[in-house]
Scaffold this motif. Sequence first.
Motif, mmCIF file in Angstrom:
data_model
loop_
_atom_site.group_PDB
_atom_site.id
_atom_site.type_symbol
_atom_site.label_atom_id
_atom_site.label_comp_id
_atom_site.label_asym_id
_atom_site.label_seq_id
_atom_site.Cartn_x
_atom_site.Cartn_y
_atom_site.Cartn_z
ATOM 1 N N GLU A 1 -8.640 12.145 -2.473
ATOM 2 C CA GLU A 1 -9.042 13.330 -2.268
ATOM 3 C C GLU A 1 -7.812 14.393 -1.627
ATOM 4 O O GLU A 1 -7.699 15.314 -2.264
ATOM 5 C CB GLU A 1 -9.938 13.251 -0.680
ATOM 6 N N TRP B 1 -8.083 4.611 0.276
ATOM 7 C CA TRP B 1 -8.071 4.906 -1.029
ATOM 8 C C TRP B 1 -8.767 6.176 -1.276
ATOM 9 O O TRP B 1 -8.552 7.069 -2.248
ATOM 10 C CB TRP B 1 -8.035 3.865 -2.134
ATOM 11 N N ALA B 2 -10.031 6.067 -0.700
ATOM 12 C CA ALA B 2 -10.930 7.451 -1.117
ATOM 13 C C ALA B 2 -10.143 8.605 -0.599
ATOM 14 O O ALA B 2 -10.222 9.841 -0.851
ATOM 15 C CB ALA B 2 -12.173 7.232 -0.309
ATOM 16 N N GLU B 3 -9.629 8.569 0.896
ATOM 17 C CA GLU B 3 -8.950 9.614 1.406
ATOM 18 C C GLU B 3 -7.910 10.060 0.686
ATOM 19 O O GLU B 3 -7.490 11.300 0.374
ATOM 20 C CB GLU B 3 -8.682 9.398 2.756
ATOM 21 N N ARG C 1 -7.679 0.208 8.894
ATOM 22 C CA ARG C 1 -8.820 0.580 7.722
ATOM 23 C C ARG C 1 -9.024 0.073 6.598
ATOM 24 O O ARG C 1 -8.183 -0.964 6.027
ATOM 25 C CB ARG C 1 -8.128 2.179 7.482
ATOM 26 N N THR C 2 -10.364 0.058 6.041
ATOM 27 C CA THR C 2 -10.805 -0.808 4.826
ATOM 28 C C THR C 2 -10.038 0.001 3.606
ATOM 29 O O THR C 2 -9.585 1.252 3.723
ATOM 30 C CB THR C 2 -12.081 -0.463 4.554
ATOM 31 N N GLU C 3 -9.739 -0.879 2.803
ATOM 32 C CA GLU C 3 -9.231 -0.317 1.390
ATOM 33 C C GLU C 3 -10.079 0.837 0.752
ATOM 34 O O GLU C 3 -9.344 1.928 0.327
ATOM 35 C CB GLU C 3 -8.863 -1.626 0.209
ATOM 36 N N ALA C 4 -11.149 0.750 0.788
ATOM 37 C CA ALA C 4 -12.171 1.864 0.249
ATOM 38 C C ALA C 4 -11.866 2.906 0.916
ATOM 39 O O ALA C 4 -11.966 3.952 0.521
ATOM 40 C CB ALA C 4 -13.575 1.209 0.322
ATOM 41 N N GLU C 5 -11.914 3.071 2.332
ATOM 42 C CA GLU C 5 -11.663 4.293 3.067
ATOM 43 C C GLU C 5 -10.483 4.862 2.558
ATOM 44 O O GLU C 5 -10.337 6.112 2.703
ATOM 45 C CB GLU C 5 -11.789 4.055 4.612
ATOM 46 N N THR D 1 0.921 -1.257 -0.019
ATOM 47 C CA THR D 1 0.123 -0.020 0.113
ATOM 48 C C THR D 1 0.924 1.406 -0.021
ATOM 49 O O THR D 1 0.656 2.154 -0.748
ATOM 50 C CB THR D 1 -0.904 -0.011 1.302
#
Length: 491
Positions: free
Chosen positions: A326, A321-323, A315-319, A204
């Motif tokens: 952004e 990579w969304a951050e 943390r989840t992958e979705a959270e 990651t």
Amino acid sequence: MSDDEKSPARQVITDYAQSHFRYFRTVDGTVYAQRTGHPVARPIRSQGTTGSHRQELMVGLFRDGVGVFNGTALKEALDLIEALALTERVQPTHIRVAPGFDGATWLDLGRDDGRSVRIHPTGWDIRIPDPEEVCWRRTQLTGELPLPAKDTNGKGIDLLMRLCNFADAKTEALAIAWLIGCLEPSVPVPAPFLTGPQGAGKSTGGRMLVRIIEGMTGDLRRAPKDEENMITAVAAGWITALDNLSHLPPDLSDLMCCIITGAESIKRALFTDGDVVRSRYRRPMLLTGIDVGVIRPDLAERLLTLRLERPRVRRTEAELWAEYAEILPVVLGSLLDLTVKVRAVQAETPTDLRMADFAHLCAQLDTVTGFGTLEAYRAGLDDLNDDVIEGDLLAQTVLKHAAELAPGEEVRMTSAEWLHALTALYSGEECRPLPKGWPTTGKVLSDRLRRIQPTLAARGVLVDWGRTSAARYIELSRQAPPPPPEQQPAF
């Protein structure tokens, strides 16, 4: 108008092409087409999925109402255009990062409108580069970057480091130095090796570093199985990132050295008997893994160890990579701000390190920020030297022999005599069996010593070669310790 007065289809296509496109050739003879006023160039013979010039020309002819032409007319027109372009001046094409005029460099944002970032010691801005200055080449690996944010006050760096699991501030400083180095097309940078325990987020963290330069589509990949596939992957992008390495065979290690500092490969051109295709490459690399086993000395000098630790909160992958998506414009803007400051300052270039350009960059970064990057870089190289010695029994034996010498003492012997002495020292009184790969001849020993010479020098043991009227010799000596610093008189 009679048929005799009509222009041939190939002439119509050629006239349209020359009025709407600029054609030029590269040093290897490849002809590129560049739409007028646009920085992206496409090879006219390409049939790639990223869009060929032939397709681009057909669409333009249709949309501008010139007509639809058959394949024969297009082929004849492109053959003529290619022949004419071979008489034009040579201009290089670049992927992602390119040198510009007046000491500037450019970063391709991968956008359809051609907008790019011009980086100069006086500042950075977003503009469409002059096609005479920069010609971008794009592939499927060229992802789109967001427009970097202005006036970030450096907060993007802090936001990035909060998402990564780097072990300490010195490791973070080395990661920042590497990112700045990736924005300089003419300077080789060492390859970061992201390492740490299982679950430390090495992959990651590697993706986050890569995507700052390559966009959200940038990713890590497995090491290719052979040199040809590796070179193909390297030539198609800017950063080559290899994930989850468990060992480095000698061929891959040597190839990485070539990629990091620059090399050229030549292969026969398809459908020809004697023509060749030249591939010149020097690219930033990034590696991840827990342990790659024995590291060869020449690669160790080109690595940058970045240690990570397991996060306390998952943390989840979705959270995650969304951050990341952004904050990416702010991160990129902060990196560009810092790059401008680093390039504007003067710093002394260390002369004792292999990657002198990167060491100079670290010194510049320290001048701007006070991070202690150069000290961290030296410490990392020292640790890598330890790793090399721990994995090389010959190096351990040479150091053991040198420990018996007085500081400044020199010993000269032929390679065969050194082989006998070192073999006896390793075997000892108990006559231990020699390990696999131990030198069997003086010539092999001499070659092995040349490879580990920099590692031994880092431990104060010098190896040199010479010749007398009788024979060649190898000289081994211990450096005298540096004199203590002079004490300033107390007042």
